[in-house]
Write a protein that holds these residues in place. Structure first.
Motif, PDB file in Angstrom:
ATOM      1  N   THR A   1      42.843  43.098  47.171  1.00 54.91           N
ATOM      2  CA  THR A   1      41.608  43.604  46.308  1.00 54.91           C
ATOM      3  C   THR A   1      41.831  44.039  45.504  1.00 54.91           C
ATOM      4  O   THR A   1      41.428  43.173  43.971  1.00 54.91           O
ATOM      5  N   THR A   2      43.300  44.160  44.835  1.00 52.05           N
ATOM      6  CA  THR A   2      44.066  43.980  43.298  1.00 52.05           C
ATOM      7  C   THR A   2      44.070  42.914  42.208  1.00 52.05           C
ATOM      8  O   THR A   2      45.214  42.326  42.994  1.00 52.05           O
ATOM      9  N   MET A   3      43.275  42.451  42.199  1.00 55.83           N
ATOM     10  CA  MET A   3      43.327  40.588  41.995  1.00 55.83           C
ATOM     11  C   MET A   3      43.684  40.652  40.340  1.00 55.83           C
ATOM     12  O   MET A   3      44.697  39.052  40.577  1.00 55.83           O
ATOM     13  N   THR A   4      44.011  41.629  39.211  1.00 54.56           N
ATOM     14  CA  THR A   4      44.270  41.259  38.494  1.00 54.56           C
ATOM     15  C   THR A   4      45.858  42.350  38.752  1.00 54.56           C
ATOM     16  O   THR A   4      47.101  40.927  37.952  1.00 54.56           O
ATOM     17  N   ALA A   5      45.265  43.349  38.474  1.00 48.76           N
ATOM     18  CA  ALA A   5      47.494  43.489  38.634  1.00 48.76           C
ATOM     19  C   ALA A   5      46.867  45.721  38.371  1.00 48.76           C
ATOM     20  O   ALA A   5      45.237  45.689  38.513  1.00 48.76           O
ATOM     21  N   HIS A   6      47.214  46.045  38.752  1.00 45.21           N
ATOM     22  CA  HIS A   6      47.818  46.971  39.375  1.00 45.21           C
ATOM     23  C   HIS A   6      47.343  48.243  38.158  1.00 45.21           C
ATOM     24  O   HIS A   6      48.217  47.554  36.885  1.00 45.21           O
ATOM     25  N   ALA A   7      46.917  48.910  37.643  1.00 41.31           N
ATOM     26  CA  ALA A   7      46.579  49.758  36.308  1.00 41.31           C
ATOM     27  C   ALA A   7      46.526  49.417  34.794  1.00 41.31           C
ATOM     28  O   ALA A   7      47.009  49.264  33.585  1.00 41.31           O
ATOM     29  N   LEU A   8      45.734  48.019  35.440  1.00 40.49           N
ATOM     30  CA  LEU A   8      44.558  46.999  34.632  1.00 40.49           C
ATOM     31  C   LEU A   8      44.711  47.825  33.397  1.00 40.49           C
ATOM     32  O   LEU A   8      43.229  48.349  33.325  1.00 40.49           O
ATOM     33  N   PRO A   9      44.926  47.771  32.527  1.00 38.99           N
ATOM     34  CA  PRO A   9      44.204  48.679  31.196  1.00 38.99           C
ATOM     35  C   PRO A   9      43.030  49.207  30.913  1.00 38.99           C
ATOM     36  O   PRO A   9      42.453  49.215  30.536  1.00 38.99           O
ATOM     37  N   GLU A  10      42.513  47.671  30.467  1.00 37.33           N
ATOM     38  CA  GLU A  10      40.627  46.651  30.205  1.00 37.33           C
ATOM     39  C   GLU A  10      40.109  48.162  31.399  1.00 37.33           C
ATOM     40  O   GLU A  10      39.501  48.122  31.279  1.00 37.33           O
ATOM     41  N   VAL A  11      40.567  47.532  32.984  1.00 39.64           N
ATOM     42  CA  VAL A  11      39.456  48.117  33.367  1.00 39.64           C
ATOM     43  C   VAL A  11      40.084  49.896  33.856  1.00 39.64           C
ATOM     44  O   VAL A  11      38.562  50.417  33.653  1.00 39.64           O
ATOM     45  N   ALA A  12      41.321  50.554  33.424  1.00 36.24           N
ATOM     46  CA  ALA A  12      41.191  51.570  33.417  1.00 36.24           C
ATOM     47  C   ALA A  12      40.401  52.644  32.335  1.00 36.24           C
ATOM     48  O   ALA A  12      39.856  53.441  31.947  1.00 36.24           O
ATOM     49  N   LYS A  13      40.184  51.674  31.185  1.00 35.02           N
ATOM     50  CA  LYS A  13      39.858  52.131  30.143  1.00 35.02           C
ATOM     51  C   LYS A  13      37.979  51.566  30.569  1.00 35.02           C
ATOM     52  O   LYS A  13      37.042  52.926  29.426  1.00 35.02           O
ATOM     53  N   ALA A  14      37.439  51.416  30.470  1.00 34.90           N
ATOM     54  CA  ALA A  14      36.507  51.330  30.845  1.00 34.90           C
ATOM     55  C   ALA A  14      35.795  51.943  32.099  1.00 34.90           C
ATOM     56  O   ALA A  14      34.707  52.751  31.797  1.00 34.90           O
ATOM     57  N   VAL A  15      36.556  52.664  32.706  1.00 39.76           N
ATOM     58  CA  VAL A  15      36.005  53.520  33.925  1.00 39.76           C
ATOM     59  C   VAL A  15      36.232  55.115  33.516  1.00 39.76           C
ATOM     60  O   VAL A  15      34.848  55.812  33.396  1.00 39.76           O
ATOM     61  N   GLY A  72      38.357  41.229  45.611  1.00 43.67           N
ATOM     62  CA  GLY A  72      39.194  41.096  43.883  1.00 43.67           C
ATOM     63  C   GLY A  72      38.013  41.764  42.775  1.00 43.67           C
ATOM     64  O   GLY A  72      38.456  42.210  41.376  1.00 43.67           O
ATOM     65  N   ILE A  73      36.534  41.721  42.814  1.00 39.98           N
ATOM     66  CA  ILE A  73      35.628  41.446  41.979  1.00 39.98           C
ATOM     67  C   ILE A  73      35.949  43.088  41.108  1.00 39.98           C
ATOM     68  O   ILE A  73      36.219  43.857  40.040  1.00 39.98           O
ATOM     69  N   GLY A  74      36.161  44.460  42.387  1.00 42.96           N
ATOM     70  CA  GLY A  74      36.208  45.430  41.139  1.00 42.96           C
ATOM     71  C   GLY A  74      38.137  45.754  41.336  1.00 42.96           C
ATOM     72  O   GLY A  74      38.168  46.402  40.689  1.00 42.96           O
ATOM     73  N   ASN A  75      38.721  45.248  41.414  1.00 43.41           N
ATOM     74  CA  ASN A  75      39.845  45.743  41.158  1.00 43.41           C
ATOM     75  C   ASN A  75      40.748  47.183  41.882  1.00 43.41           C
ATOM     76  O   ASN A  75      41.035  47.809  41.470  1.00 43.41           O
ATOM     77  N   GLY A  76      40.237  47.166  42.863  1.00 38.80           N
ATOM     78  CA  GLY A  76      40.018  48.154  43.684  1.00 38.80           C
ATOM     79  C   GLY A  76      38.945  49.107  43.925  1.00 38.80           C
ATOM     80  O   GLY A  76      38.990  50.420  44.730  1.00 38.80           O
ATOM     81  N   MET A  77      38.312  48.444  42.567  1.00 39.47           N
ATOM     82  CA  MET A  77      37.167  49.605  42.597  1.00 39.47           C
ATOM     83  C   MET A  77      35.891  49.119  44.074  1.00 39.47           C
ATOM     84  O   MET A  77      36.013  47.915  44.611  1.00 39.47           O
ATOM     85  N   SER A  78      35.137  50.134  44.882  1.00 39.70           N
ATOM     86  CA  SER A  78      34.606  49.704  46.404  1.00 39.70           C
ATOM     87  C   SER A  78      33.296  48.677  45.318  1.00 39.70           C
ATOM     88  O   SER A  78      32.225  49.681  45.053  1.00 39.70           O
ATOM     89  N   VAL A  79      33.071  47.752  45.042  1.00 39.77           N
ATOM     90  CA  VAL A  79      31.915  46.415  44.911  1.00 39.77           C
ATOM     91  C   VAL A  79      31.972  45.402  45.349  1.00 39.77           C
ATOM     92  O   VAL A  79      33.291  44.787  46.293  1.00 39.77           O
ATOM     93  N   GLY A  80      31.295  45.227  45.931  1.00 41.63           N
ATOM     94  CA  GLY A  80      30.381  44.161  47.293  1.00 41.63           C
ATOM     95  C   GLY A  80      29.333  43.322  46.617  1.00 41.63           C
ATOM     96  O   GLY A  80      28.323  43.831  46.289  1.00 41.63           O
ATOM     97  N   GLY A  81      28.991  42.067  47.587  1.00 39.13           N
ATOM     98  CA  GLY A  81      27.678  41.162  46.723  1.00 39.13           C
ATOM     99  C   GLY A  81      27.206  40.905  47.144  1.00 39.13           C
ATOM    100  O   GLY A  81      28.084  39.743  47.967  1.00 39.13           O
TER     101      GLY A  81
END
Length: 427
Positions: free
Chosen positions: A52-66, A273-282
């Motif tokens: 599920t952690t596809m890119t990296a733990h604590a990825l700055p771009e994802v943390a900033k977007a959240v 992986g798409i959510g990098n830890g966030m709950s996303v499917g589709g």
């Protein structure tokens, strides 16, 4: 502290909710390809929360977007227009390869597969599903009913009639001795014979690489060959890309592209992986299939603004930094390194995989008999050495699963391989 938490866990959570390790681990935080436990121990993460952690733990771009999205609005449901959801759907429709694609968001891979089954059975007016032996598709009532791995299917009751097809495991079964071309031909003949004994199924659902099954996969082109037969009966093809999507296999962005000479699947499911830890499917499907439902439907938590913002940032990062290319390069090095190690360990039957999705199957030396106790030993020894890996397989969970974040560096791959080598030699 951890022992107290373990006692509380056992007091209120189901017995069947599995925990890794003799002394279970509480992960408190992570960064890059590393995580830390409650005692302050640092680990190189080669499992990424089950891919599920596809890119990296604590990825700055994802943390900033959240953070930014949480400061505006977190959730409103699909009853209202949702800009992040539309933007992510546009990106996924574009990269899906499916013409006139429509996207529906869920909260998990299980729910995505559940939706795909609903669409396929409604569109084809049939409740018969073809699935692969050794497969896994989730834990809902319908997805358990099509899972071809008895260790993950706790009931035989199902709203579907499921027929299992051979071919997902290349090196076991009645056709294992054949070369790739003859293996594919034999599996196609088996499918054609099966279809001759049943009413037309709604769909075949298949993982391009079987995840829980131990990272097994058929020769390239098998599902394309299957599709030629399926088209004769108007049977849909569902590609379960919950674990294989977004470039993890290195060679392709989607796992189905290894079988792509006659076009994309009718339906693709995704998650993890798409959510990098966030709950996303589709689910992605052609418009005529996605729009076939003749009743109202919504998703309360699928496509929430905060999960869509995270997934969009994560997907953009993966594409901009060519993590697919990194998975191909670093994964190829890691695969060769592990194969060199395995050649000196009698318990290792096979090292297989693509990109950063690698499986190490363990057996009792000199036999094809599964060795789950050996897999458990390696899991523990790897943890003691500072490495987290997974396990799985349709043969008593005797396969080790290696799936680090796709930003893994060469140095980290070498470090992890060295720890795994010591763990394998400890059997």
């Amino acid at each position: 502290m951890t022992r107290d938490l373990l006692g509380r866990h056992r007091a209120v959570l189901p017995e069947w909710l599995a925990l890794y390790y003799e002394n279970p681990l509480e992960i408190t935080h992570g960064e890059g390809r590393h995580v830390w436990d409650a005692a302050g121990n640092k680990y190189l993460d080669f499992f990424g929360g089950i891919l599920t952690t596809m890119t990296a733990h604590a990825l700055p771009e994802v943390a900033k977007a959240v953070s930014e999205q949480a400061g505006r609005i977190i959730h409103s449901s699909t009853l209202y227009l949702n800009r992040p959801m539309v933007e992510l759907a546009e990106r996924i429709a574009h990269v899906s390869g499916i013409p006139d694609a429509r996207v529906f968001f869920t909260t998990s891979g299980t729910e995505a597969n559940d939706t795909a089954l609903l669409l396929a059975t409604a569109y084809r007016r049939s409740n018969t599903i073809l699935a692969m032996r050794n497969s896994y598709h989730g834990r809902s009532f319908s997805s358990v009913g099509i899972t071809g791995n008895s260790g993950w299917s706790p009931t035989s009751l199902s709203p579907l009639q499921t027929l299992y097809v051979h071919g997902g495991v290349r090196t076991r079964g009645p056709y294992a001795h054949l070369d790739d071309r003859d293996f594919v031909a034999a599996c196609v003949d088996d499918l054609r014979d099966l279809l001759g004994h049943t009413r037309a199924p709604a769909a075949l659902i298949a993982e391009p690489i079987q995840g829980v099954g131990g990272f097994t996969f058929p020769p390239d082109g098998l599902y394309a060959a299957f599709r030629e037969v399926l088209r004769e009966r108007d049977v849909l093809w569902i590609a379960d890309e919950v674990q294989t999507g977004w470039g993890r296999t290195g060679e392709h962005f989607w796992g189905w592209q290894a079988h792509a000479h006659n076009g994309p699947p009718d339906i693709v499911t995704f998650a993890k992986g798409i959510g990098n830890g966030m709950s996303v499917g589709g689910v992605v499907a052609r418009a005529e299939i996605m729009n076939c439902l003749d009743a109202n439907s919504i998703s309360t938590f699928g496509g929430t603004q905060i999960t869509m913002a995270a997934a969009l940032a994560n997907l953009n990062h993966a594409l901009e930094h060519d993590l697919q290319g990194n998975a191909r390069r670093v994964g190829g090095l890691l695969l060769e390194r592990l194969r060199a190690v395995a050649a000196q360990v009698p318990h290792v039957r096979e090292v297989r995989g693509r990109g950063l999705m690698l499986g190490i199957e363990l057996t009792r030396p000199g036999t094809d008999e599964a060795a789950p106790e050996a897999a458990a030993t390696v899991l523990e020894e790897a943890r003691a050495g500072g490495l987290l890996i997974g396990k799985g397989g349709g043969h008593n969970t005797s396969a080790l699963r290696v799936a680090p974040p796709m930003s893994l560096t060469v140095a980290e791959a070498e470090e992890g391989a060295a720890i795994l080598e010591r763990a394998l030699r400890s059997i």
